[in-house]
Design a protein around this motif. Structure first.
Motif, short mmCIF file in Angstrom:
data_model
loop_
_atom_site.label_atom_id
_atom_site.label_comp_id
_atom_site.label_asym_id
_atom_site.label_seq_id
_atom_site.Cartn_x
_atom_site.Cartn_y
_atom_site.Cartn_z
N UNK A 92 0.86 -1.19 0.00
CA UNK A 92 0.00 0.00 0.00
C UNK A 92 0.89 1.23 0.00
N UNK A 93 0.80 2.04 -1.06
CA UNK A 93 1.66 3.23 -1.18
C UNK A 93 0.86 4.47 -0.84
N UNK A 94 1.49 5.36 -0.06
CA UNK A 94 0.93 6.68 0.17
C UNK A 94 1.04 7.46 -1.14
N UNK A 95 -0.07 7.94 -1.65
CA UNK A 95 -0.11 8.51 -2.99
C UNK A 95 0.77 9.72 -3.20
N UNK A 96 1.10 10.43 -2.13
CA UNK A 96 1.96 11.61 -2.29
C UNK A 96 3.43 11.23 -2.28
N UNK A 97 3.71 9.93 -2.21
CA UNK A 97 5.09 9.46 -2.17
C UNK A 97 5.73 9.41 -3.54
N UNK A 98 6.83 8.67 -3.66
CA UNK A 98 7.59 8.61 -4.89
C UNK A 98 6.92 7.69 -5.91
N UNK A 99 7.22 7.97 -7.19
CA UNK A 99 6.64 7.16 -8.27
C UNK A 99 7.04 5.70 -8.15
N UNK A 100 8.30 5.43 -7.76
CA UNK A 100 8.75 4.05 -7.69
C UNK A 100 8.01 3.28 -6.60
N UNK A 101 7.68 3.97 -5.50
CA UNK A 101 6.90 3.32 -4.44
C UNK A 101 5.50 2.99 -4.95
N UNK A 102 4.90 3.92 -5.68
CA UNK A 102 3.56 3.69 -6.20
C UNK A 102 3.56 2.55 -7.20
N UNK A 103 4.59 2.48 -8.06
CA UNK A 103 4.65 1.42 -9.06
C UNK A 103 4.86 0.06 -8.43
N UNK A 104 5.45 0.01 -7.24
CA UNK A 104 5.69 -1.26 -6.55
C UNK A 104 4.49 -1.72 -5.75
N UNK A 105 3.49 -0.87 -5.61
CA UNK A 105 2.37 -1.15 -4.71
C UNK A 105 1.19 -1.78 -5.44
N UNK A 106 0.33 -2.42 -4.66
CA UNK A 106 -0.93 -2.97 -5.18
C UNK A 106 -2.08 -1.99 -4.97
N UNK A 107 -1.95 -1.16 -3.92
CA UNK A 107 -3.00 -0.20 -3.57
C UNK A 107 -2.34 1.16 -3.36
N UNK A 108 -2.98 2.22 -3.85
CA UNK A 108 -2.45 3.57 -3.68
C UNK A 108 -3.46 4.41 -2.91
N UNK A 109 -2.98 5.10 -1.86
CA UNK A 109 -3.84 5.96 -1.04
C UNK A 109 -3.62 7.41 -1.47
N UNK A 110 -4.61 8.00 -2.11
CA UNK A 110 -4.45 9.37 -2.60
C UNK A 110 -4.51 10.39 -1.47
N UNK A 111 -5.11 10.02 -0.34
CA UNK A 111 -5.25 10.98 0.76
C UNK A 111 -3.94 11.25 1.47
N UNK A 112 -2.97 10.35 1.34
CA UNK A 112 -1.66 10.59 1.93
C UNK A 112 -1.58 10.33 3.42
N UNK A 113 -2.57 9.66 4.01
CA UNK A 113 -2.44 9.31 5.43
C UNK A 113 -3.08 7.95 5.70
N UNK A 135 -5.62 6.94 7.32
CA UNK A 135 -7.06 6.70 7.26
C UNK A 135 -7.42 5.91 6.02
N UNK A 136 -6.63 6.12 4.96
CA UNK A 136 -6.87 5.38 3.73
C UNK A 136 -6.69 3.89 3.89
N UNK A 137 -5.77 3.47 4.77
CA UNK A 137 -5.58 2.04 5.01
C UNK A 137 -6.83 1.45 5.65
N UNK A 138 -7.39 2.15 6.61
CA UNK A 138 -8.63 1.69 7.27
C UNK A 138 -9.76 1.60 6.24
N UNK A 139 -9.88 2.59 5.39
CA UNK A 139 -10.92 2.58 4.37
C UNK A 139 -10.70 1.49 3.34
N UNK A 140 -9.42 1.25 2.98
CA UNK A 140 -9.12 0.18 2.02
C UNK A 140 -9.50 -1.18 2.57
N UNK A 141 -9.19 -1.42 3.85
CA UNK A 141 -9.57 -2.69 4.48
C UNK A 141 -11.09 -2.84 4.52
N UNK A 142 -11.77 -1.74 4.83
CA UNK A 142 -13.22 -1.78 4.92
C UNK A 142 -13.84 -2.11 3.56
#
Length: 839
Positions: free
Chosen positions: A720-741, A743-750
């Motif tokens: 799970x990559x924080x969306x405000x992070x680096x491009x390489x982190x986002x490309x390595x991730x399965x899920x991207x959180x655009x909110x940058x914190x 809370x997105x992990x909790x919402x993704x699990x839900x």
């Protein structure tokens, strides 16, 4: 069957490369006559078996010479049930050069990966058409050469089916009233006999029912009969055989009654006509629901304006966004949407970024800040330089991610596909067996009862609901997740995330803000906090060090007037000095104070307290005296503690994995409620830590934002990559959180758990419906209760089954975020640093 192919290979640099690539191909089962050409970068080979090319691609990848591949998406027509999905997949997978083929009934798409140069998307579309399912090549936005989007296609389909249903209903109503009304109301039966007569009523029913089958119901026969003749029957085949049998039996009873015993001379025109009406109504409701499942992408695409005001030759001009190029200056006025991504160059204002982050509060923008395409300008106006345009914009990438996730096939779907591929032939066999059993062992009139039971089995068992159960939930779930700022880059992450038991968090930029801030300022006797902060900031304004920037931001946030600094000097490894406001000022570490002979004993107690809280301490000295202790730290994001508590409340084991010092990591963990800490680890050690956490048997989700997090993101069960992070982190991730914190992990699990629960409900209904009702349709209850299911009721139940599955999936559109803005305590102002007196 063997096929000769020419594939393209990357990484061939010399003769030894050719030898290694050729050796890799020679060792693959099913590959023969492999010859690699360095000059062309190609390999000629003969493959036998469906999986030989897939094995060849894997062998070349392992050898370091990957096969060049491309991806394509087809819009496939005429698919009506899960059996169709299996047949299209088999037809496409059998095409030369195809490595992967995934077909989705809900989106009516086929996602393909194929060897470059072996086959073209147009040829793949032709292969689907040859199997009886016409296809078009789709563009990146999901449209085809006709220019229609998926939502527009479903809307057009719904209108067309609605017209057919209305015509069929108008033709069927007299048939239904004449035949069924006569059974329910004896007076009507006698009236028909006394006026036009039953023979004439049968002739009228024949004319009207034939019009229904030849008009609105013609598609069932034009699609179903060829599929049946190919040995690949689908839902249309079931309907064609069922209604055709009822119609043919009725025609014999009408025109050749002598061929039937008197006891079984009856007509079933109303059954054939009503079945067509009910199935058309069901398909109309399906088309409407399918259109709503794809509405998320349609709304996202609607966020991009068609034109923008751009400076050209010194003058503002309105141009199409397709003509914007990187470097153009775009003007943004109140109420307008940003056309492309860019960087503010002039002006100030507030931007509503809720479409990206899910946060409702406007974000202040000034020169140097970034702008995201699709966001809305509020107060103010500004100009910004275009940096990413067209398919490279954040919005375009979001649309692409959501589309890929919606078209994905979850592991749970594999079992469904294997069952439904053989389901329709099995149903036809069951219907034939039902007819035979009734003819052999049934009571009089056995032929009539056999016909009713056989047709009911054919109609009730259409596997539409099975094919729609999983993909519709995926479409709606991932679409709703995108609206909440959670992007599933890979569809299978939706299923994997629901079974995660451990959430591992990076610290910097994930739990914390990712940049140092001044947290404490402790003045000594004789000095005021504001005075010392202004002097220190005046010195640090000349430095580019992150800590210096933190001190300067704190002074600016408090609105302090900074004196002019002169004679600035950087003391490497120690700090900085300058004259500010006519006074000698030193700012730096304890070793700088020691070198200059400045007594800091009055601040020792405060130093120990700050170290225990994970703060980095430095000193300010004025005119040779210790003036204050300043503490800098990477502050915890306001939402982190609440999000971590929510994760633990969901039964998650939360672990922090960081390269920071143990004391700092433990201080942050204590502040946020994290019980387990793995500190002072390098990127490779993060990967090992993830593997160790997985040994407990639970799935591991890793959340990070930096380049050093990429290995752990890729190694985790769900990255799970924080969306405000680096491009390489986002490309390595399965899920991207655009909110940058977090809370997105909790919402993704839900959303993951809700979607998987929805899929299980759909599958339970789809399979349970068929398991329970096929025997009822066959007449298993007749000996005990005298109950035999009418083909009309069977058609209604079948249509309602699909509508139930779609309606249940659409409930996911109303999923509320598990955590939102109201779940987080308000952020303290950056300048609100503590000013406790020195001990």
């Amino acid at each position: 069957m063997t096929t000769s192919l020419t594939i393209r290979i990357d990484g061939l640099n010399c003769a030894s490369c050719v030898g290694r690539a050729q050796k890799a191909l020679a060792g693959v089962e099913g590959v023969a006559d492999a010859a690699v050409n360095l000059a062309t970068g190609e390999a000629r080979l003969t493959v036998s078996g469906a999986d030989a090319l897939v094995r060849a691609a894997a062998a070349l990848q392992a050898a370091g010479y990957p096969m060049r591949t491309e991806r394509a998406t087809l819009k496939v027509a005429s698919m009506s049930c899960a059996s169709c999905v299996g047949r299209v997949e088999r037809a496409l997978a059998a095409a030369p050069g195809v490595l992967e083929a995934e077909v989705n009934l809900a989106t009516e798409t086929a996602s393909l990966r194929y060897a470059q140069g072996v086959i073209t998307p147009a040829e793949l579309a032709a292969a689907s058409g040859a199997a009886g399912y016409p296809a078009e090549v789709a563009d990146a936005a999901g449209g085809t050469d006709s220019g229609e989007t998926a939502v527009e296609r479903h809307a057009a389909e719904a209108r067309a089916v609605a017209r057919k249903a209305i015509i069929a209903a108008a033709l069927t109503l007299p048939v239904f009233i004449i035949e069924m009304g006569g059974h329910v109301f004896p007076a009507l039966h006698h009236l028909i006999a006394a006026t036009i007569g039953h023979k004439a009523s049968w002739l009228l029913q024949f004319v009207l029912t034939t019009a229904v089958l030849a008009g609105p119901g013609r598609g069932f026969f034009t699609k179903g009969v060829p599929a049946l003749l190919r040995g690949a029957p689908d839902m249309n085949s079931l309907v064609a055989v069922g209604t055709g049998a009822a119609w043919a039996y009725s025609v014999v009873a009408t025109f050749l009654p002598g061929l039937l015993p008197v006891a079984v001379r009856a007509v079933y025109y109303e059954a054939a006509a009503v079945i067509v009406v009910l199935i058309l109504v069901g398909r109309w409701m399906e088309a409407r629901a399918k259109g709503r499942t794809g509405a998320a992408i349609e709304r996202l695409m609607g966020l991009q304006p068609r034109s923008a005001r751009v400076m050209r030759d010194g003058n503002p001009r309105d141009i199409d966004i397709a003509d914007i190029v990187p470097g153009d200056t775009v003007l943004l006025r109140p109420g307008e949407r940003a056309a492309v991504d860019g960087e503010v160059t002039e002006g100030e204002g507030h931007i509503d970024e809720s479409m990206i982050t899910g946060e409702p509060l406007p974000v202040a923008k000034a020169p140097g800040d970034t702008i995201t395409g699709g966001t809305v300008m509020g107060a103010g106006s500004l100009g910004y330089r275009a940096t990413r345009v067209g398919a490279d914009t954040t919005l375009a990438q979001i649309v692409r991610m959501v589309g890929d996730a919606q078209a994905a096939k979850l592991p749970i779907q594999g079992l469904v596909d294997r069952i439904t591929l053989w389901f329709v032939p099995a149903v036809m066999a069951a219907a034939a067996l039902t007819v035979v059993v009734w003819l052999v062992a049934g009571p009089d009139p056995a032929l009539t009862l056999a016909l009713v039971a056989g047709v009911s089995v054919l109609i009730i068992a259409c596997p539409c609901a099975m094919g729609l159960a999983t993909p519709t939930s995926i479409m709606v779930g991932t679409g709703r997740a995108a609206q909440l700022g959670v992007l599933f880059r890979k569809g299978d992450a939706l299923q994997a995330l629901s079974s995660v038991g451990v959430v591992a968090l990076d610290k910097t930029g994930t739990v914390t803000e990712g940049r140092p801030e001044l947290t404490d300022l402790v003045p000594t006797d004789g000095f005021e906090r504001a005075e010392v902060l202004a002097l220190a900031a005046a010195v640090e304004a000349r430095s580019e060090h992150p800590v210096a920037r933190a001190i300067l931001r704190a002074a600016q946030a408090e609105g302090l007037d900074l004196p002019q600094a002169e004679g600035f000097e950087t003391i490497t490894g120690h700090g900085a000095r300058a004259r500010a406001g006519g006074r000698d000022v030193l700012v730096g570490a304890a070793r700088l104070m020691a070198r200059e002979g400045i007594d800091t004993s009055a601040l020792e107690g405060a130093v120990a307290d700050l170290a225990a809280r994970g703060r980095t301490a430095l000193y300010a000295a004025v005119d040779g005296r210790a003036a204050a202790l300043l503490a800098v730290a990477d502050p915890v994001k306001p939402s982190s503690a609440a999000a971590i508590a929510a994760l633990k409340g969901q039964g998650m084991r939360v672990v922090m994995i960081t390269g920071d010092r143990p004391e700092t990591a433990h201080a942050i963990a204590g502040e946020t409620g994290i019980d387990e800490v793995i500190a002072d680890v390098l990127p490779d050690a993060k990967l090992s830590a993830v593997d160790d956490l997985r040994k407990g048997g639970a799935g591991v989700a890793f959340v990070g934002d930096g380049i050093n997090d990429a290995p752990a993101l890729a190694a985790a069960d769900v990255g799970i990559a924080i969306g405000i992070g680096t491009d390489i982190a986002i490309e390595s991730a399965d899920v991207v959180l655009m909110s940058g914190d977090l809370r997105g992990v909790v919402n993704a699990l839900e959303i993951s758990r809700r979607t998987m629960r929805n899929i299980r409900q759909n599958l339970f209904w789809a399979f349970g419906y068929n398991v329970l009702l096929i025997p009822v349709a066959a007449g298993v209850l007749y000996p005990a209760t005298g109950l035999l299911l009418s083909p009309m009721l069977a058609a209604g139940a079948m249509a309602l089954s699909s509508v139930f599955v779609l309606t249940n999936a659409l409930r996911l559109r109303r999923v509320r975020p598990a955590m939102d803005e109201s779940s987080t305590p308000a952020r303290a102002p950056a300048a609100a640093v503590s000013a406790a007196p020195a001990e």
